[in-house]
Design a protein around this motif. Sequence first.
Motif, short mmCIF file in Angstrom:
data_model
loop_
_atom_site.label_atom_id
_atom_site.label_comp_id
_atom_site.label_asym_id
_atom_site.label_seq_id
_atom_site.Cartn_x
_atom_site.Cartn_y
_atom_site.Cartn_z
N GLY A 81 -1.90 5.25 -11.19
CA GLY A 81 -2.53 5.04 -9.89
C GLY A 81 -2.34 6.23 -8.97
N THR A 140 -9.93 9.30 3.18
CA THR A 140 -9.30 8.41 2.21
C THR A 140 -8.29 7.50 2.89
OG1 THR A 140 -7.61 10.08 1.70
CG2 THR A 140 -9.58 10.06 0.33
N LEU A 199 -3.48 3.51 -1.28
CA LEU A 199 -3.54 3.18 -2.70
C LEU A 199 -2.84 1.85 -2.90
CD1 LEU A 199 -3.89 3.92 -5.77
CD2 LEU A 199 -1.68 5.12 -5.58
N TYR A 256 -13.68 1.73 -3.26
CA TYR A 256 -12.44 2.16 -3.90
C TYR A 256 -12.72 2.90 -5.21
CZ TYR A 256 -9.74 -1.06 -0.92
OH TYR A 256 -9.15 -1.72 0.14
N TYR A 306 -7.91 2.99 -4.93
CA TYR A 306 -7.69 3.99 -3.89
C TYR A 306 -8.92 4.05 -2.99
CZ TYR A 306 -6.79 8.71 -1.97
OH TYR A 306 -6.58 9.80 -1.15
N ALA A 352 -5.12 8.94 -7.32
CA ALA A 352 -5.20 9.27 -5.89
C ALA A 352 -4.99 10.76 -5.67
CB ALA A 352 -4.16 8.46 -5.12
N GLU A 405 0.83 -1.19 0.00
CA GLU A 405 0.00 0.00 0.00
C GLU A 405 0.87 1.25 0.00
OE1 GLU A 405 -4.07 0.38 2.27
OE2 GLU A 405 -2.48 1.08 3.60
N ALA A 431 -5.37 -0.21 -10.35
CA ALA A 431 -5.03 0.64 -9.21
C ALA A 431 -6.32 0.91 -8.44
CB ALA A 431 -4.40 1.94 -9.67
#
Length: 293
Positions: free
Chosen positions: A271, A245, A248, A216, A232, A275, A186, A230
């Motif tokens: 990715g 949040t 990721l 996500y 998040y 994010a 992560e 990806a």
Amino acid sequence: MGWIETSSGYAVTLDGAQVRCRNAAGRMLKQVPAKLRDDVEVVRLRQLAEWLERHERECRSQVDTWIVRSLPVPTDLLARVWPDAAWQAALRDLVVAPVDTDGTVALERAGFLRDADPEQGLGVVDLDGDSVRLAARTVVIPHPVLLEDLEDLREFAAELGVEQGAGQLFREVWPRPDERDGAAFEWTAYVGGKFEELRHATARAGSYGYRVRGGYAVCPLIENGVAVEAAYWIGADYPESETRTGGLEWRAAGGRRLPLREVGPVAWSEGVRMAALVYAGRVVNGEDEEGEL
């Protein structure tokens, strides 16, 4: 497009995405008269304008997919769609690189796409400023994170007066850090972004074209021919609930989480881009925090 006569003596035409009208004396009107709004020719032109706008979006979206997924594109396909103004606007001046017969992408022979002909192949301005033809059967529109000396390329593009219809050279990129915990699963640089309501986070993700699934925001990718996703974390409570949040992560086929060391450069960049875009819409309370992008 030429002028089309209506049953009321006016003439109409399509100027870009807007219907224009002139009266019987040939004087251009500021807007289409109310009595013509339901005229069959005006309705047809409006429908055509809507289709053209939708077609342009679809062309840009397809080209964006080719860039993000680094998919080989047949030169014959580019030659077939090139006469279409919408396709040409999306493709013109993108950096393309030929794919050799062994599947190697020859980035050193890349150039700015200026023409696509079924007989002569692709016409490009190479990185030395010369006009050349690429005879390869397929090309790749490389993601900018894969291009060496990206800043120099951007400066060269500015000198050539390049205006890309699809985001390539000037797309935000996030190179993978040289030092990171490669065994971790992560990336936590964008953890803790506060949204007063979860729906604000989901709406922001959707506005950039990302889907939301299982709490996500997700971005499907292909790296070296392998599907990667990806993901998040933005929360999975009620839409009106406050949320923060999370991390990721990247997943292979079947949902297997990838260690960070296995994430390729394109999947990493896209990715982190996702994010960062979502995180930028968070509630900012402290003066030392950044505002929205």
